[in-house]
Write a protein that holds these residues in place. Structure first.
Motif, PDB file in Angstrom:
ATOM      1  N   LEU A   1      -3.902  61.933 -46.355  1.00  0.00           N
ATOM      2  CA  LEU A   1      -3.556  63.325 -46.096  1.00  0.00           C
ATOM      3  C   LEU A   1      -3.864  63.693 -44.663  1.00  0.00           C
ATOM      4  O   LEU A   1      -4.827  63.186 -44.078  1.00  0.00           O
ATOM      5  CB  LEU A   1      -4.342  64.261 -47.024  1.00  0.00           C
ATOM      6  CG  LEU A   1      -4.263  63.998 -48.518  1.00  0.00           C
ATOM      7  CD1 LEU A   1      -5.357  64.761 -49.249  1.00  0.00           C
ATOM      8  CD2 LEU A   1      -2.891  64.405 -49.048  1.00  0.00           C
ATOM      9  N   ASP A   2      -3.056  64.589 -44.095  1.00  0.00           N
ATOM     10  CA  ASP A   2      -3.378  65.153 -42.790  1.00  0.00           C
ATOM     11  C   ASP A   2      -4.630  66.013 -42.958  1.00  0.00           C
ATOM     12  O   ASP A   2      -4.653  66.935 -43.779  1.00  0.00           O
ATOM     13  CB  ASP A   2      -2.213  65.993 -42.280  1.00  0.00           C
ATOM     14  CG  ASP A   2      -2.454  66.517 -40.874  1.00  0.00           C
ATOM     15  OD1 ASP A   2      -3.288  67.438 -40.719  1.00  0.00           O
ATOM     16  OD2 ASP A   2      -1.818  66.020 -39.936  1.00  0.00           O
TER      17      ASP A   2
ATOM     18  N   ALA B   1      -5.267  69.859 -52.438  1.00  0.00           N
ATOM     19  CA  ALA B   1      -4.275  68.823 -52.716  1.00  0.00           C
ATOM     20  C   ALA B   1      -4.674  68.061 -53.967  1.00  0.00           C
ATOM     21  O   ALA B   1      -5.856  67.977 -54.316  1.00  0.00           O
ATOM     22  CB  ALA B   1      -4.164  67.862 -51.531  1.00  0.00           C
TER      23      ALA B   1
ATOM     24  N   TRP C   1      -7.106  74.466 -47.541  1.00  0.00           N
ATOM     25  CA  TRP C   1      -6.009  73.878 -48.276  1.00  0.00           C
ATOM     26  C   TRP C   1      -6.549  73.106 -49.475  1.00  0.00           C
ATOM     27  O   TRP C   1      -7.752  72.854 -49.575  1.00  0.00           O
ATOM     28  CB  TRP C   1      -5.114  72.998 -47.407  1.00  0.00           C
ATOM     29  CG  TRP C   1      -5.756  71.867 -46.635  1.00  0.00           C
ATOM     30  CD1 TRP C   1      -6.092  71.866 -45.322  1.00  0.00           C
ATOM     31  CD2 TRP C   1      -6.105  70.556 -47.127  1.00  0.00           C
ATOM     32  NE1 TRP C   1      -6.633  70.673 -44.958  1.00  0.00           N
ATOM     33  CE2 TRP C   1      -6.645  69.835 -46.039  1.00  0.00           C
ATOM     34  CE3 TRP C   1      -6.019  69.926 -48.358  1.00  0.00           C
ATOM     35  CZ2 TRP C   1      -7.101  68.526 -46.158  1.00  0.00           C
ATOM     36  CZ3 TRP C   1      -6.467  68.604 -48.487  1.00  0.00           C
ATOM     37  CH2 TRP C   1      -6.999  67.931 -47.396  1.00  0.00           C
TER      38      TRP C   1
ATOM     39  N   THR D   1      -3.887  69.966 -42.167  1.00  0.00           N
ATOM     40  CA  THR D   1      -2.955  70.739 -42.989  1.00  0.00           C
ATOM     41  C   THR D   1      -2.987  70.380 -44.472  1.00  0.00           C
ATOM     42  O   THR D   1      -2.517  71.163 -45.302  1.00  0.00           O
ATOM     43  CB  THR D   1      -1.527  70.536 -42.491  1.00  0.00           C
ATOM     44  OG1 THR D   1      -1.146  69.156 -42.706  1.00  0.00           O
ATOM     45  CG2 THR D   1      -1.422  70.857 -41.007  1.00  0.00           C
ATOM     46  N   GLY D   2      -3.491  69.198 -44.803  1.00  0.00           N
ATOM     47  CA  GLY D   2      -3.455  68.739 -46.182  1.00  0.00           C
ATOM     48  C   GLY D   2      -2.136  68.103 -46.586  1.00  0.00           C
ATOM     49  O   GLY D   2      -1.963  67.681 -47.731  1.00  0.00           O
ATOM     50  N   LYS D   3      -1.203  68.007 -45.658  1.00  0.00           N
ATOM     51  CA  LYS D   3       0.095  67.402 -45.965  1.00  0.00           C
ATOM     52  C   LYS D   3      -0.071  65.925 -46.294  1.00  0.00           C
ATOM     53  O   LYS D   3      -0.800  65.204 -45.620  1.00  0.00           O
ATOM     54  CB  LYS D   3       1.039  67.563 -44.775  1.00  0.00           C
ATOM     55  CG  LYS D   3       2.417  66.952 -44.998  1.00  0.00           C
ATOM     56  CD  LYS D   3       3.295  67.087 -43.754  1.00  0.00           C
ATOM     57  CE  LYS D   3       4.642  66.421 -43.960  1.00  0.00           C
ATOM     58  NZ  LYS D   3       5.499  66.528 -42.745  1.00  0.00           N
ATOM     59  N   LYS D   4       0.610  65.491 -47.339  1.00  0.00           N
ATOM     60  CA  LYS D   4       0.530  64.095 -47.768  1.00  0.00           C
ATOM     61  C   LYS D   4       1.337  63.219 -46.830  1.00  0.00           C
ATOM     62  O   LYS D   4       2.554  63.368 -46.702  1.00  0.00           O
ATOM     63  CB  LYS D   4       1.044  63.958 -49.201  1.00  0.00           C
ATOM     64  CG  LYS D   4       0.903  62.569 -49.798  1.00  0.00           C
ATOM     65  CD  LYS D   4       1.346  62.582 -51.248  1.00  0.00           C
ATOM     66  CE  LYS D   4       1.264  61.215 -51.885  1.00  0.00           C
ATOM     67  NZ  LYS D   4       1.700  61.244 -53.314  1.00  0.00           N
ATOM     68  N   ASN D   5       0.641  62.317 -46.143  1.00  0.00           N
ATOM     69  CA  ASN D   5       1.314  61.396 -45.220  1.00  0.00           C
ATOM     70  C   ASN D   5       1.862  60.173 -45.934  1.00  0.00           C
ATOM     71  O   ASN D   5       2.954  59.696 -45.628  1.00  0.00           O
ATOM     72  CB  ASN D   5       0.343  60.948 -44.125  1.00  0.00           C
ATOM     73  CG  ASN D   5      -0.020  62.063 -43.178  1.00  0.00           C
ATOM     74  OD1 ASN D   5       0.681  63.062 -43.077  1.00  0.00           O
ATOM     75  ND2 ASN D   5      -1.130  61.904 -42.466  1.00  0.00           N
TER      76      ASN D   5
ATOM     77  N   SER E   1       0.957  57.334 -49.649  1.00  0.00           N
ATOM     78  CA  SER E   1       0.089  56.887 -50.734  1.00  0.00           C
ATOM     79  C   SER E   1       0.501  55.475 -51.115  1.00  0.00           C
ATOM     80  O   SER E   1       1.658  55.071 -50.910  1.00  0.00           O
ATOM     81  CB  SER E   1       0.178  57.816 -51.951  1.00  0.00           C
ATOM     82  OG  SER E   1       1.453  57.734 -52.556  1.00  0.00           O
TER      83      SER E   1
END
Length: 378
Positions: A79-80, A48, A46, A83-87, A89
């Protein structure tokens, strides 16, 4: 094109210990990439967007499934890691950052351009800050309840993770000219030992809890007629394999030492500020010109050398499975076979600019580039 950044140190300055910064550029054109037989898949798991690094030194930090990445604008992105999902910021308002990040339990540690170490929670609230004797020369290291700061004036200081209380400090007078690190240098071994490169071509090992020196060894000795020629700093992270500690010096050599007492096991002439990797067979080094070298881990005998990436601003290597991963300044990731140095995999990542050594977590390598891109390779 090879770029070197140096720090001129003024002993009397309190702020950064830095009288001036200057950068010189080599005149060599990057070696064109030739075709390779791609026999090993190299995938981007992934990618980001993260804050730009500017001129600071930033590397991603992992804690309990979350990857933290900071930038010079004061923003920290969470980030996770899978998965790279933004948790989340958050931004440290009014702060220009120069180095980071270290990550703990709802606490994140960075250094700003005023020579301060800052601890923040996950919403941007400052938990504590400590004035340092200089700006950070690399991201802070979090280990065994301590945050260790390595500053540009050659000082190591350990602070309590919770309240910022100073626990111990060590200082070695730096030479008047030093190479600026392009990758984190400090290495924690368990909860007891801190290993780090220091100016003047030396490797130092400390008790992590007390700061007491355990041993010190010379990787390379300064030589040459001019001050510039005598710059011989260890500005990449040493490696430890349970028996030995290996390190490489800029304008110097690669050397391995007995981990218990620091006795020299072997040394070979190769210069690097980019770093090295190790496995049970060899030590692998990215030389200053971008060539990749492999040395027998027991004897130091040269096993192979690959010149295919010279002058491409190549990162330090990491072991990705049985192969060696490096990235170049144009954003290409390259895999080399550990047994003979053949290029066996390549992909373009978009992570461009001078790169810190990738961070290896399990079977994946995490790369934060200066252009605000974080990629994960496996």
């Amino acid at each position: 094109m090879i770029r070197h950044t140096f720090i001129a140190v003024a002993a009397s300055t309190l702020l950064a210990g830095c009288a001036s910064w200057f950068e010189g550029a080599g005149t060599y054109e990057p070696t064109p990439l030739g075709k390779i037989e791609q026999t090993v898949p190299l995938n981007m798991k992934w990618q980001a967007g993260v804050p730009d690094s500017g001129q600071g030194l930033f590397a991603p930090a992992y804690h309990q499934g979350v990857l933290a990445a900071a930038g010079n604008n004061g923003e920290i992105v969470l980030l996770d890691a899978i998965t790279g999902k933004k948790n989340a910021s958050f931004r440290l308002k009014g702060e220009t950052l120069g180095a980071g990040v270290a990550a703990g339990d709802n606490a994140y540690f960075v250094g700003n351009d005023k020579g301060e170490l800052i601890a923040s929670d996950g919403q941007g609230k400052v938990l504590w800050r400590q004035k340092l004797t200089s700006v950070l020369s690399e991201p802070p290291l979090l280990a065994a309840g301590l945050v260790v700061a390595h500053t540009a004036d050659g000082r190591l200081t350990a602070f309590d993770e919770k309240d910022g209380k100073s626990i111990w400090t060590q200082w070695q007078a730096p030479p008047s000219l030093m190479v600026r690190a392009t990758t984190p240098v400090m290495l924690a071994v368990g909860k007891e030992v801190l290993v780090t490169g220091v100016a003047g071509g030396k490797l130092a090992v400390y008790n992590l809890q007390s700061g007491v020196p355990l041993w010190e060894a010379t990787v390379a000795s300064p030589r040459g007629g001019s001050e510039l020629e005598r710059v011989t700093d260890v500005v990449s992270q040493p490696k430890f394999d349970g028996r030995r500690v290996c390190a490489v010096a800029y304008q110097g050599r690669v050397a391995c030492f007995d981990a218990r007492g620091g006795n020299l096991l072997w040394a070979r002439e190769v210069a690097s500020s980019r770093g090295l990797a190790m496995d049970g067979r060899a030590a692998y080094v990215t030389a200053e010109d971008g060539a990749l070298w492999a040395f027998d881990i027991e004897t130091g005998r040269n096993l192979w050398k690959n010149d295919a990436l010279r002058y491409r601003d190549v990162s330090g290597p990491v072991m990705l499975g049985k192969n060696i991963l490096v990235l170049d300044g144009e954003g290409y990731a390259h895999l080399l076979a550990s047994e003979d140095g053949r290029l066996v995999g390549r992909t373009r990542t978009g992570a461009e600019g001078t790169l810190s050594q990738p961070v290896l977590l399990g079977d994946a390598a995490y790369v934060q580039a200066r252009n605000g891109r974080l990629v994960v390779l496996n």
